[in-house]
Design a protein around this motif. Structure first.
Motif, PDB file in Angstrom:
ATOM      1  N   GLN A   1       0.838  -1.191   0.000  1.00 17.93           N
ATOM      2  CA  GLN A   1       0.000   0.000   0.000  1.00 17.93           C
ATOM      3  C   GLN A   1       0.879   1.249   0.000  1.00 17.93           C
ATOM      4  OE1 GLN A   1       0.711  -1.834   2.516  1.00 17.93           O
ATOM      5  NE2 GLN A   1       0.455  -0.851   4.500  1.00 17.93           N
ATOM      6  N   ARG A   2       0.360   2.338  -0.548  1.00 11.56           N
ATOM      7  CA  ARG A   2       1.108   3.597  -0.595  1.00 11.56           C
ATOM      8  C   ARG A   2       0.991   4.317   0.746  1.00 11.56           C
ATOM      9  NH1 ARG A   2      -0.099   6.169  -6.633  1.00 11.56           N
ATOM     10  NH2 ARG A   2       0.677   4.375  -7.826  1.00 11.56           N
ATOM     11  N   ASP A   3       1.981   4.114   1.589  1.00  8.76           N
ATOM     12  CA  ASP A   3       1.957   4.706   2.926  1.00  8.76           C
ATOM     13  C   ASP A   3       3.068   5.738   3.125  1.00  8.76           C
ATOM     14  OD1 ASP A   3       4.090   3.007   2.863  1.00  8.76           O
ATOM     15  OD2 ASP A   3       3.468   1.755   4.553  1.00  8.76           O
ATOM     16  N   GLY A   4       3.759   6.084   2.037  1.00  5.47           N
ATOM     17  CA  GLY A   4       4.792   7.107   2.132  1.00  5.47           C
ATOM     18  C   GLY A   4       6.098   6.655   2.764  1.00  5.47           C
ATOM     19  N   THR A   5       6.283   5.335   2.928  1.00  8.33           N
ATOM     20  CA  THR A   5       7.511   4.844   3.573  1.00  8.33           C
ATOM     21  C   THR A   5       8.628   4.538   2.585  1.00  8.33           C
ATOM     22  OG1 THR A   5       6.723   2.541   3.485  1.00  8.33           O
ATOM     23  CG2 THR A   5       6.172   3.823   5.463  1.00  8.33           C
ATOM     24  N   LEU A   6       8.365   4.573   1.292  1.00  6.44           N
ATOM     25  CA  LEU A   6       9.363   4.136   0.314  1.00  6.44           C
ATOM     26  C   LEU A   6      10.670   4.931   0.385  1.00  6.44           C
ATOM     27  CD1 LEU A   6      10.151   2.269  -1.982  1.00  6.44           C
ATOM     28  CD2 LEU A   6       9.048   3.849  -3.580  1.00  6.44           C
ATOM     29  N   PRO A   7      10.649   6.273   0.349  1.00  9.81           N
ATOM     30  CA  PRO A   7      11.936   6.998   0.390  1.00  9.81           C
ATOM     31  C   PRO A   7      12.750   6.673   1.642  1.00  9.81           C
ATOM     32  CG  PRO A   7      10.155   8.464  -0.277  1.00  9.81           C
ATOM     33  CD  PRO A   7       9.515   7.210   0.199  1.00  9.81           C
ATOM     34  N   ALA A   8      12.104   6.700   2.798  1.00 15.76           N
ATOM     35  CA  ALA A   8      12.820   6.390   4.037  1.00 15.76           C
ATOM     36  C   ALA A   8      13.264   4.935   4.058  1.00 15.76           C
ATOM     37  CB  ALA A   8      11.932   6.680   5.247  1.00 15.76           C
ATOM     38  N   GLY A   9      12.455   4.047   3.496  1.00 12.90           N
ATOM     39  CA  GLY A   9      12.816   2.636   3.455  1.00 12.90           C
ATOM     40  C   GLY A   9      14.050   2.392   2.603  1.00 12.90           C
TER      41      GLY A   9
ATOM     42  N   LEU B   1      16.418   4.614   1.970  1.00 11.23           N
ATOM     43  CA  LEU B   1      17.558   5.193   2.678  1.00 11.23           C
ATOM     44  C   LEU B   1      17.999   4.280   3.826  1.00 11.23           C
ATOM     45  CD1 LEU B   1      19.559   7.456   3.226  1.00 11.23           C
ATOM     46  CD2 LEU B   1      17.763   8.661   4.493  1.00 11.23           C
ATOM     47  N   ALA B   2      17.036   3.771   4.582  1.00  7.15           N
ATOM     48  CA  ALA B   2      17.374   2.862   5.681  1.00  7.15           C
ATOM     49  C   ALA B   2      18.074   1.613   5.150  1.00  7.15           C
ATOM     50  CB  ALA B   2      16.112   2.475   6.452  1.00  7.15           C
ATOM     51  N   GLY B   3      17.630   1.119   3.991  1.00  6.04           N
ATOM     52  CA  GLY B   3      18.263  -0.052   3.403  1.00  6.04           C
ATOM     53  C   GLY B   3      19.699   0.215   2.978  1.00  6.04           C
ATOM     54  N   LEU B   4      19.943   1.393   2.409  1.00  7.67           N
ATOM     55  CA  LEU B   4      21.309   1.745   2.012  1.00  7.67           C
ATOM     56  C   LEU B   4      22.225   1.873   3.230  1.00  7.67           C
ATOM     57  CD1 LEU B   4      20.560   4.391  -0.779  1.00  7.67           C
ATOM     58  CD2 LEU B   4      21.495   2.091  -1.090  1.00  7.67           C
ATOM     59  N   LEU B   5      21.721   2.494   4.295  1.00  2.00           N
ATOM     60  CA  LEU B   5      22.520   2.630   5.513  1.00  2.00           C
ATOM     61  C   LEU B   5      22.781   1.267   6.149  1.00  2.00           C
ATOM     62  CD1 LEU B   5      20.740   5.757   7.051  1.00  2.00           C
ATOM     63  CD2 LEU B   5      23.051   5.683   6.088  1.00  2.00           C
TER      64      LEU B   5
ATOM     65  N   ALA C   1       6.972  -3.615  12.011  1.00  3.77           N
ATOM     66  CA  ALA C   1       8.395  -3.905  12.158  1.00  3.77           C
ATOM     67  C   ALA C   1       8.908  -4.796  11.033  1.00  3.77           C
ATOM     68  CB  ALA C   1       8.657  -4.568  13.508  1.00  3.77           C
ATOM     69  N   SER C   2       8.084  -5.750  10.587  1.00  9.92           N
ATOM     70  CA  SER C   2       8.509  -6.652   9.520  1.00  9.92           C
ATOM     71  C   SER C   2       8.716  -5.903   8.209  1.00  9.92           C
ATOM     72  CB  SER C   2       7.487  -7.771   9.330  1.00  9.92           C
ATOM     73  OG  SER C   2       6.195  -7.242   9.105  1.00  9.92           O
ATOM     74  N   LYS C   3       7.918  -4.859   7.957  1.00  9.83           N
ATOM     75  CA  LYS C   3       8.086  -4.089   6.722  1.00  9.83           C
ATOM     76  C   LYS C   3       9.377  -3.271   6.787  1.00  9.83           C
ATOM     77  CE  LYS C   3       5.719  -1.005   3.517  1.00  9.83           C
ATOM     78  NZ  LYS C   3       4.441  -0.366   3.139  1.00  9.83           N
ATOM     79  N   THR C   4       9.640  -2.664   7.934  1.00  6.84           N
ATOM     80  CA  THR C   4      10.882  -1.911   8.102  1.00  6.84           C
ATOM     81  C   THR C   4      12.093  -2.817   7.927  1.00  6.84           C
ATOM     82  OG1 THR C   4       9.780  -0.398   9.637  1.00  6.84           O
ATOM     83  CG2 THR C   4      12.184  -0.453   9.680  1.00  6.84           C
ATOM     84  N   LEU C   5      12.043  -3.999   8.523  1.00  6.10           N
ATOM     85  CA  LEU C   5      13.145  -4.953   8.391  1.00  6.10           C
ATOM     86  C   LEU C   5      13.302  -5.414   6.949  1.00  6.10           C
ATOM     87  CD1 LEU C   5      15.329  -6.713   9.669  1.00  6.10           C
ATOM     88  CD2 LEU C   5      13.559  -8.390  10.239  1.00  6.10           C
ATOM     89  N   LEU C   6      12.186  -5.610   6.256  1.00 15.02           N
ATOM     90  CA  LEU C   6      12.248  -6.055   4.856  1.00 15.02           C
ATOM     91  C   LEU C   6      12.889  -4.997   3.971  1.00 15.02           C
ATOM     92  CD1 LEU C   6      11.579  -8.274   2.842  1.00 15.02           C
ATOM     93  CD2 LEU C   6       9.306  -7.268   2.574  1.00 15.02           C
ATOM     94  N   TYR C   7      12.560  -3.735   4.181  1.00  8.75           N
ATOM     95  CA  TYR C   7      13.230  -2.656   3.448  1.00  8.75           C
ATOM     96  C   TYR C   7      14.755  -2.779   3.600  1.00  8.75           C
ATOM     97  CZ  TYR C   7       9.355   0.528   2.147  1.00  8.75           C
ATOM     98  OH  TYR C   7       8.266   1.114   1.563  1.00  8.75           O
TER      99      TYR C   7
END
Length: 307
Positions: A72-80, A82-86, A197-203
């Protein structure tokens, strides 16, 4: 339900929580040793990329099983992203750094992350200003880092396997801790804070897998992999037990128990790391490094003390 009510719902640690936290800290502390043992058989970057890829597939399967919405479009993609790159940068530093320093030293430097997190929150979140005792913790931790760096440069008994000083590996360990802290700040300051939390971890796992595997392929590390029982066991440990199962267990604990009590136990991780390095890798821990490790650990405890 409000945050205050949710906090009240969390309970003090019981026997299950204490036993699980000790198991998790030991598993996280052992990870540096496992990575270092496998490095001659599988390149560092390739190892990190495969680890993230396997864990990402497992987390994705877990979300499908739980029927958690991901797309779903929840606006987390850009931050996700960036978090993945870090996150990928953090483990790139860990895996490469272990080729230039010992597992014990990497365990201490990596877990400076809470100190960097506290500093980042101090300058970005008005309600997270550091108190005098916490500033003392920051000073103690950085004093420990300086002492440890000096120890790695001048003590022949603690040279890396290559016969050179551990300065490069130690520096990468500190950088890994800083990148870990940056990932935490991105999650807390973005819409990822309210995402599952699972979505953040997946990113983090998916993005890091793509980046790390691409780097490994460009470096030709896929040509030198020696698949045997040790490599397969290492990948199973790193991806299934640590990057998948232990992180999900940690998130479950955070939902059930008081976070401040759990954080105290998590400080045992670098101690487990040093212990495993000494026992399994025969790392030499002299007085100077022992003092630096205690300063770092003491600094982390002070930084995380509640008012």
């Amino acid at each position: 339900m409000s945050t205050a009510i949710q906090a009240l719902d969390r309970r003090p640690l019981d026997g299950l929580a204490i036993g699980l936290m000790l198991l998790l800290c030991a598993a996280w502390g052992l990870q540096q040793v496992v990575i270092k043992v496998t490095a001659p058989l599988m390149g560092a970057v390739m190892q990190a990329g495969v680890r993230s890829a396997i864990a990402a597939l497992l987390v994705y399967g877990f979300t499908l099983w739980r029927r958690q919405p991901l797309w779903q479009r929840d606006g987390t993609l850009p931050a996700g992203l960036l978090a993945g790159l870090l996150f990928g940068g953090e483990f790139l530093c860990v895996f490469v750094g272990l080729g230039h320093t010992t597992a014990s030293r990497m365990a201490v430097f990596l877990y400076t992350a809470p100190v960097f997190t506290a500093l980042g929150l101090h300058f970005t979140v008005p309600g997270e200003r550091l108190r005098p005792a916490q500033w003392l913790g920051v000073i103690a931790a950085f004093a420990g880092i300086v002492i440890a760096f000096a120890d790695g440069m001048v003590s022949p008994a603690r040279l890396s396997q290559s016969g050179s000083s551990t300065l490069l590996g130690d520096g990468l360990g500190v950088l890994a801790g800083a990148l870990w802290a940056a990932t935490t700040l991105v999650v807390r300051a973005s819409r990822l804070a309210s995402a599952p939390a699972s979505k953040t971890l997946l990113y983090q796992l998916a993005v890091s897998a793509v980046v790390l595997l691409a780097l490994a392929l460009m470096a030709g590390q896929h040509l030198d992999v020696q698949f045997n029982g040790l490599v397969l066991a290492s990948l199973f440990y790193q991806s299934v037990l640590v990057a998948f199962a232990s992180y999900l267990a940690w998130f479950w604990l955070l939902r059930q128990y008081l976070t401040s009590r759990l954080a105290v136990f998590s400080f045992l991780t670098p101690l487990f790391g040093v212990t495993f390095g000494v026992v399994l890798m025969h790392d030499v821990v002299g007085i100077r490094f022992a003092v630096s490790a205690l300063l770092v650990l003491g600094g982390i405890v002070l930084v995380n003390r509640k008012a």
